[in-house]
Scaffold this motif. Structure first.
Motif, short mmCIF file in Angstrom:
data_model
loop_
_atom_site.label_atom_id
_atom_site.label_comp_id
_atom_site.label_asym_id
_atom_site.label_seq_id
_atom_site.Cartn_x
_atom_site.Cartn_y
_atom_site.Cartn_z
N TYR A 195 -20.27 -19.92 -15.26
CA TYR A 195 -20.63 -20.20 -13.88
C TYR A 195 -20.63 -19.09 -13.09
CZ TYR A 195 -20.67 -25.17 -15.63
OH TYR A 195 -21.15 -26.22 -16.30
N LEU A 196 -19.63 -18.29 -13.24
CA LEU A 196 -19.20 -16.91 -12.39
C LEU A 196 -20.19 -15.96 -12.60
CD1 LEU A 196 -15.23 -17.23 -12.47
CD2 LEU A 196 -17.08 -18.44 -10.91
N GLU B 137 -17.01 -11.15 -11.61
CA GLU B 137 -16.07 -11.99 -11.32
C GLU B 137 -15.48 -12.26 -12.95
OE1 GLU B 137 -15.47 -14.93 -8.06
OE2 GLU B 137 -17.68 -14.99 -8.56
N VAL C 152 -11.71 -11.35 -13.26
CA VAL C 152 -11.00 -12.73 -13.02
C VAL C 152 -9.53 -12.53 -13.37
CG1 VAL C 152 -11.64 -13.74 -15.33
CG2 VAL C 152 -11.19 -15.30 -13.27
N GLY C 153 -8.64 -13.06 -12.60
CA GLY C 153 -7.11 -13.25 -12.74
C GLY C 153 -6.55 -11.93 -12.19
N ARG C 154 -7.49 -10.85 -11.71
CA ARG C 154 -6.94 -9.78 -11.09
C ARG C 154 -8.21 -9.28 -10.01
NH1 ARG C 154 -8.73 -5.44 -15.33
NH2 ARG C 154 -10.12 -6.71 -16.10
N LEU C 155 -8.65 -10.14 -9.49
CA LEU C 155 -9.64 -9.72 -8.33
C LEU C 155 -9.28 -8.75 -7.44
CD1 LEU C 155 -11.36 -13.61 -7.62
CD2 LEU C 155 -12.27 -11.56 -9.14
N PRO C 156 -10.04 -7.84 -7.06
CA PRO C 156 -9.32 -6.84 -6.18
C PRO C 156 -9.41 -7.54 -4.51
CG PRO C 156 -11.56 -6.24 -6.60
CD PRO C 156 -11.29 -7.42 -7.49
N VAL C 157 -8.31 -7.16 -3.87
CA VAL C 157 -8.04 -8.04 -2.49
C VAL C 157 -7.86 -7.13 -1.62
CG1 VAL C 157 -6.41 -9.59 -1.35
CG2 VAL C 157 -7.37 -10.21 -3.55
N GLY D 206 -5.72 -9.69 2.10
CA GLY D 206 -6.04 -11.11 1.82
C GLY D 206 -7.35 -11.64 1.39
N VAL D 207 -8.13 -10.93 1.29
CA VAL D 207 -9.62 -11.57 1.13
C VAL D 207 -10.36 -10.77 -0.05
CG1 VAL D 207 -11.92 -11.46 2.04
CG2 VAL D 207 -10.02 -11.76 3.64
N VAL D 208 -11.06 -11.31 -0.93
CA VAL D 208 -11.48 -10.61 -2.12
C VAL D 208 -12.51 -9.75 -1.53
CG1 VAL D 208 -12.89 -11.07 -4.09
CG2 VAL D 208 -11.37 -12.74 -3.24
N TYR E 277 -15.53 -7.95 -2.42
CA TYR E 277 -16.50 -8.07 -3.07
C TYR E 277 -17.14 -6.71 -3.28
CZ TYR E 277 -16.53 -13.05 -3.54
OH TYR E 277 -16.29 -14.58 -3.89
N ARG F 242 -15.36 -5.57 -20.03
CA ARG F 242 -13.94 -6.04 -19.71
C ARG F 242 -12.76 -5.66 -20.07
NH1 ARG F 242 -10.86 -10.99 -17.99
NH2 ARG F 242 -10.12 -11.70 -19.78
N PHE G 263 -14.32 -19.96 3.77
CA PHE G 263 -13.59 -18.80 3.55
C PHE G 263 -12.79 -18.78 2.43
CE2 PHE G 263 -9.89 -16.03 4.50
CZ PHE G 263 -10.84 -14.76 4.73
N MET H 263 -14.01 -16.60 -0.27
CA MET H 263 -13.39 -15.04 0.00
C MET H 263 -12.20 -14.64 -0.57
SD MET H 263 -16.32 -13.70 1.48
CE MET H 263 -15.48 -12.25 2.08
N THR H 264 -11.17 -15.87 -0.87
CA THR H 264 -9.98 -15.37 -1.35
C THR H 264 -9.86 -15.49 -2.78
OG1 THR H 264 -9.14 -17.72 -1.46
CG2 THR H 264 -8.81 -16.30 0.72
N ARG H 265 -8.95 -14.85 -3.30
CA ARG H 265 -8.75 -14.68 -4.76
C ARG H 265 -8.31 -16.02 -5.20
NH1 ARG H 265 -3.89 -10.77 -6.96
NH2 ARG H 265 -5.61 -9.10 -6.81
N ASN I 120 -10.09 -18.32 -8.14
CA ASN I 120 -9.35 -18.67 -9.36
C ASN I 120 -9.69 -20.32 -9.59
OD1 ASN I 120 -8.10 -16.44 -9.81
ND2 ASN I 120 -6.36 -16.75 -8.95
N SER J 179 -6.96 -15.21 -18.80
CA SER J 179 -7.37 -14.24 -17.66
C SER J 179 -6.03 -13.83 -16.73
CB SER J 179 -8.50 -14.53 -16.95
OG SER J 179 -9.54 -15.01 -17.66
N GLY J 180 -4.90 -14.51 -17.23
CA GLY J 180 -3.73 -14.34 -16.38
C GLY J 180 -3.73 -15.07 -15.04
N ILE J 181 -4.30 -16.44 -14.90
CA ILE J 181 -4.41 -17.01 -13.65
C ILE J 181 -3.47 -18.05 -14.05
CG2 ILE J 181 -5.40 -18.72 -12.21
CD1 ILE J 181 -8.08 -17.30 -13.07
N GLY K 126 -16.19 -26.09 -11.64
CA GLY K 126 -16.55 -24.67 -11.87
C GLY K 126 -17.62 -24.43 -11.04
#
Lengths: 515, 333
Positions: free
Chosen positions: A96-97, A101, A105-110, A113-115, A117, A156, B196, B200-202, B206, B220-222, B279
C-alpha cells in the motif's frame, strides 16, 4: 593489514535437524565484486545455508566471517544493517505504500520532527537513476509488476550500502527483457564492488552472469568452479549425480484408453501456463516435472477449476466445462494441493471430519442431519486401509505427522470415488519412511484403474513413479519422456529449456500490461 | 479518449466516498433547496464534531491493523469522570460534596488521562500478549463499562444522572468564539493534528507500515510493540476528549453515554476508505465518511424520510462503499 580476499566466508557450516543432517561442513567464500552462483536441487541445502547466515537457524558447527570479522547475526534486520541483504523469491513489500517509503521504511528521513518527503523523493530518485530503474518514487508498490518490485528491493538493498546481496531465484517470474534489465543492474553493481550470491536453477543464466559457481547436493558442497571453465552438462551431472537411494514399490498398472485430454490449455493471466496439450490414460501415472515457477501447480489448479483457463478439456472423449471445483468433483476428479497446511487440512477439525468433509452429501440422513455413525465407520475403514497412525478418529488432524495428514487427505478424496487424481507434490515435507507408504498408495490406485497426474520436484520420485513424464518450463510444455528416456539428464535439460525458445515462439517483446 | 475514460473511472473508484457524499447532497438539495444554507451547515458540523474526533481516533487504530470496540465506553467513562468533577458548587446534588471548584483543565485532563490508560492497556494486551484486537478491546470495553457504573453508583450519587455542569465546561460544548462554535474549532484542530501525524511524521508512516505488513515492518526495524501501544493510547485519548465534549454539550452525563459509538466510527472510517484490515486510509476520506452518515441522519429527516428508512440506507451504503473499495486492491487470480 592483510588484503581482504573475501567479503564473506562461511567455513565448515553444519546443521542438523532431528533425523537429517541438512548441512555437512559446507564452505562458501565470496569475493567482492563477483557474482557467486549457488546451485543445487530442491532440498540440497541452499536455503538452509542462507538461513544459517541470517541467524534464522543457529549453527551446529562452523563460523561466518563478514568483512574480515567473525559475525553472528541475530536476525534478518541485524544482517541488513550490517550490509548483507537478501531478495526473496517471494517478495514481501508494503504494497500500500509508495516506492520511496518501501525503500526507507523504518528509517524515514526526518527534519524538525517531520518526515522529509522532499529529501526522501530526491534520494530515491537519485538511487533509482543510478541503477537505471525507471520508476517514479511516488508510485504505489502494489501497482508495480513483479520485476519492478524486485528492482525496488534491489534499490533498497543498495540504500543500506549492502556489500553482499543474496538473490533467491530472482528470474523465476521475469520475462526475457526483464531478465536482461536485471542482469544489467547486477553487472553495474558488481563493478562497484558489491558481491552477489545468486541462487538459481537456470543454468544458461548462471553461465552468463556468474563468476564462480558452487554446487550443493544433499547438504554437501560438491565443489566450487570458475564459471568459465564448466559446461551445462557438467553442472547437471554434479547436481543430480547420485545413486537412487529410495525404493519404489513395484507397479502392476496397465495404462488403458485416454480418459483426460487437454488441448491448447492456456491461462488468461500473462506469464502463466500456455498452450498445454496433453493426455492421461486410464490407470496411468503421468508425472509433471519442472522447476519451481514452471507453472505446474497453476496448470492442475486450472484443470480442477480453481483458476481460469481457455482451451479444451475432454473427459472420456466428451468436452466438458469445469468452472469450479464443484464441477471438477462431479467429473470424478480429486486434487491434493501442494500446501497441505494452507489448502489441505482443516487443522482444528478431527481426523474423521477431515475425511468426510468433501463428501458430506452422502452422509445426509433424516431431516438433513449428518449421519455420524456412517462417517465414523467410513473413517475407520480409511484409517485401516491407508494404515493411518492416529490415536483416535477424534484427534485433531494438526497433531498428526505430515505423512499421516497426507494419508487422511488421500482418504478424503477416495471417499468421493474419483477416477482422476491430481497430486501436487504429494510427498512434500514427509519423511522417507512415510514417503514409501504414499508411493504404495499411489501405485495401488493406478493398479485399480485410477488415472493420476503427479507433480513433483524430486527427480527420483518422478523417475521412480511415473509411467510417462511431461516437463514444463516457464508455463510451456517442453517435452514428453517415456520408458528408458525418463532420466535425470533429460528432465533437467527440458526443465531449463528457457528463453532462447521462448523468444522464438513469441518473436517479439512482451509488452507491459498497463492498467 | 479511452485512456481518459479509464482515468476518470479510476478516479471515481479511488474516491468513492466523495462521490457518494456529493450525490447525497445533490439529491437532498433537489428535493429541498433550503438544504443548502449556512444554518444547515452549522447544524451538521455541530452534530458531527464529536463523531469526527472519535473517527480520528478510530482511523489511527484501523490503519494500524487493529480495531477498538471500546470507543463508546471510553467516551462514557470520560464523560462521567469530567462531569463528576466539574459541577457548579451551587448545584443541589453534588457528586463530590466537599470538592472545591478545580481549574476546569484539571477534570478534563483526568478524564482524558484515564482513557489514555485504557488505550495503553489495550495496546499491551494486543502487542505484548498477542491477544487479537477484536477480543482484547471487547474485554476491556466490558470491564470499563463496569468500572464506570461502579463509579457512577458511588454514594451520594447512586446512579443519578450528573447535572449542574459549570459554565466554563459547557462553553466548550455550546459556546462561540466570534461566530464559530468552540466545539467545531476543537474538531478542526484535532483533525489537523491527526492529519499531520499520519501524513507527516515518521511515527505516522510507521502506522501504515505496521497495518500493511506487520512482518515486513518488524524486519524493517520498526518498534512494532511500542508503536502499537502508542496507536491505542492516542485513539483512546481522542475518545476521552470526545467524552468531555459530549458532557459539555449536554451539560451532564450518565454511565450510558457513548454506547455503541464505536460502530458509527468504524462505519464512517471504512466508508471513507480506511481499510478494516489495515495499512490504508486518509483523514479526508474519513471526514467524508462521517459526513455521509451525518447527512443521512440530518438530510433525510430534513426531507421527511422515516428514520427507519435511514437505517436501511445507511446499511446499504456501508456495504456498497466497502464493496467498491475492495475492488481497488483486487488482483486477478
Amino acid at each position: 593489514m592483510p588484503t581482504q580476499d573475501y567479503i564473506l566466508e562461511m567455513h565448515h557450516i553444519s546443521k542438523s535437524f532431528p533425523g537429517v543432517k541438512a548441512l555437512d561442513g559446507v564452505t562458501l567464500r565470496v569475493r567482492p565484486g563477483t557474482v557467486h552462483a549457488l546451485m543445487g536441487e530442491n532440498g540440497a541445502g541452499k536455503s538452509t545455508l542462507m538461513k544459517c547466515l541470517f541467524g534464522i537457524y543457529s549453527l551446529d558447527e562452523g563460523e561466518v566471517i563478514f568483512d574480515g570479522k567473525k559475525v553472528c547475526f541475530s536476525s534478518v534486520r541485524d544482517a541488513i544493517q550490517s550490509g548483507i541483504s537478501m531478495i526473496h523469491q517471494e517478495l514481501y513489500p508494503q504494497i500500500y505504500l509508495s516506492v520511496m517509503e518501501n525503500i526507507w521504511v523504518g528509517r524515514l528521513p526526518v527534519k524538525y520532527g517531520v518526515v522529509d518527503y522532499k529529501k526522501m523523493y530526491a534520494d530515491t530518485a537519485a538511487l533509482l537513476r543510478e541503477l537505471e530503474i525507471n520508476i517514479d518514487p511516488k508510485t504505489v508498490v502494489g501497482s508495480l509488476s513483479v520485476s519492478q518490485m524486485q528492482c525496488v528491493e534491489i534499490a533498497r538493498a543498495v540504500s543500506f550500502h549492502s556489500k553482499v546481496i543474496i538473490m533467491d531465484e530472482p528470474t523465476s517470474s521475469l520475462t526475457g527483457n526483464e531478465v536482461e534489465h536485471l542482469f544489467h543492474i547486477i553487472s553495474k553493481l558488481r563493478s562497484q564492488g558489491i558481491a552477489f550470491i545468486y541462487i538459481s536453477h537456470r543454468i544458461d543464466e548462471i553461465l552468463r552472469i556468474a563468476d564462480n559457481v558452487s554446487i550443493m547436493r544433499d547438504g554437501f558442497l560438491v565443489g566450487e568452479w570458475n564459471a568459465k571453465e564448466i559446461t551445462n552438462d557438467f553442472i547437471i551431472s554434479s547436481m543430480v549425480g547420485r545413486k537412487m537411494d529410495q525404493l519404489f514399490p513395484k507397479r502392476n498398472n496397465h495404462p488403458g484408453e485416454v480418459v483426460l485430454e487437454l488441448e491448447h490449455f492456456t491461462s488468461p493471466v500473462s506469464n502463466c501456463f500456455r498452450d498445454i496439450s496433453l493426455t492421461l490414460r486410464k490407470g496411468e501415472i503421468l508425472g509433471i516435472g519442472g522447476l519451481v515457477g514452471a507453472q505446474r501447480t497453476e496448470l492442475i489448479e486450472a484443470i480442477f477449476g480453481i483458476r481460469k483457463s481457455t482451451g479444451t478439456i475432454r473427459i472420456n472423449g466428451r468436452e466438458v466445462h469445469i468452472p469450479s471445483p464443484i464441477q471438477a468433483k462431479r467429473h470424478r476428479m480429486a486434487l491434493l494441493t501442494e500446501d497441505r497446511r494452507r489448502s489441505g487440512i482443516f487443522g482444528l477439525l478431527s481426523v474423521s471430519e477431515n475425511m468426510a468433509i468433501a463428501n458430506y452429501k452422502s452422509y445426509i440422513g433424516l431431516l438433513g442431519a449428518l449421519n455420524y455413525k456412517h462417517i465414523q465407520s467410513d473413517a475407520q475403514q480409511g484409517v485401516k486401509k491407508l494404515k493411518i497412525k492416529t490415536p483416535s478418529l477424534k484427534t485433531m488432524i494438526k497433531n498428526l505427522s505430515g505423512g499421516n495428514q497426507q494419508k487422511v487427505l488421500f482418504a478424503r478424496w477416495l471417499l468421493t470415488e474419483p477416477e482422476i487424481l491430481l497430486l501436487d507434490e504429494p510427498t512434500r515435507g514427509i519423511d522417507v519412511g512415510a514417503k514409501y507408504e504414499i508411493y504404495c498408495i499411489i501405485a495401488e490406485l493406478a493398479e485399480q484403474g485410477k488415472s493420476i497426474i503427479m507433480i513433483t520436484s524430486e527427480m527420483t520420485e518422478l523417475i521412480g513413479m511415473a509411467d510417462r513424464v511431461v516437463v514444463m518450463c516457464e508455463g510451456r510444455l517442453t517435452g514428453e519422456l517415456t520408458n528408458e528416456h525418463i532420466n535425470e539428464t533429460e528432465i533437467m535439460r527440458l526443465s531449463s529449456d528457457f528463453s532462447s525458445k521462448l523468444e522464438n515462439v513469441c518473436g517479439r517483446d512482451i509488452p507491459e500490461v498497463e492498467k | 479518449m479511452k485512456s481518459k475514460i479509464n482515468h476518470i473511472s479510476s478516479l471515481v473508484t479511488q474516491n468513492v466516498m466523495f462521490v457518494v457524499l456529493i450525490v447525497l447532497v445533490v439529491v437532498i438539495a433537489v428535493l429541498q433547496p433550503t438544504f443548502l444554507s449556512l444554518r444547515v451547515l452549522n447544524d451538521l458540523l455541530l452534530q458531527n464534531s464529536t463523531r469526527l474526533i472519535i473517527a480520528c481516533g478510530m482511523s489511527f487504530i484501523l490503519i494500524g491493523g487493529g480495531v477498538d470496540l471500546g470507543a463508546g465506553r471510553a467516551v462514557g467513562i470520560s464523560a462521567v469522570i469530567v462531569a463528576s468533577m466539574s459541577q457548579s458548587i451551587l448545584y443541589p446534588r453534588l457528586f463530590y460534596p466537599n470538592l472545591p471548584e478545580l481549574p476546569i483543565i484539571v477534570p478534563i485532563l483526568i478524564a482524558v488521562l484515564a482513557c489514555t490508560v485504557i488505550g495503553v492497556i489495550n495496546g499491551i494486551l494486543i502487542s505484548k500478549l498477542n491477544i487479537p484486537p477484536f477480543i482484547a478491546t471487547l474485554g476491556t470495553q466490558v470491564a470499563v463499562y463496569g468500572l464506570n457504573s461502579l463509579y457512577f453508583d458511588m454514594p451520594p450519587n447512586t446512579s443519578q444522572p450528573i447535572g449542574g455542569i459549570r459554565d466554563d465546561l459547557t462553553f466548550l460544548g455550546s459556546g462561540h468564539l466570534g461566530f464559530v462554535p468552540v466545539v467545531i474549532l476543537i474538531a478542526i484542530l484535532v483533525i489537523a493534528v491527526c492529519w499531520f501525524i499520519l501524513k507527516m511524521t515518521r511515527f505516522g508512516r510507521n502506522i501504515y507500515a505496521i497495518g500493511g505488513n506487520k512482518e515486513a515492518a518488524v524486519v524493517s526495524g520498526i518498534d512494532v510493540q511500542k508503536t502499537t501501544i502508542a496507536i491505542y493510547a492516542i485513539g483512546s485519548a481522542l475518545f476521552g476528549l470526545a467524552g468531555v465534549l459530549e458532557c459539555a454539550r449536554s451539560g451532564g452525563a450518565t454511565n450510558n453515554y457513548g454506547n455503541m459509538y464505536e460502530f458509527d466510527a468504524i462505519a464512517a472510517c471504512v466508508v471513507g476508505g480506511v481499510s478494516n484490515t489495515g495499512g490504508v486510509g486518509k483523514i479526508p476520506g474519513m471526514i467524508a465518511g462521517v459526513f455521509i452518515f451525518g447527512i443521512i441522519n440530518y438530510g433525510l429527516t430534513f426531507v421527511g424520510v422515516s428514520p427507519y428508512w435511514q437505517l436501511v440506507v445507511k446499511g446499504i451504503i456501508i456495504v456498497t462503499a466497502v464493496g467498491l473499495d475492495v475492488r481497488k486492491y483486487k488482483k486477478e487470480k
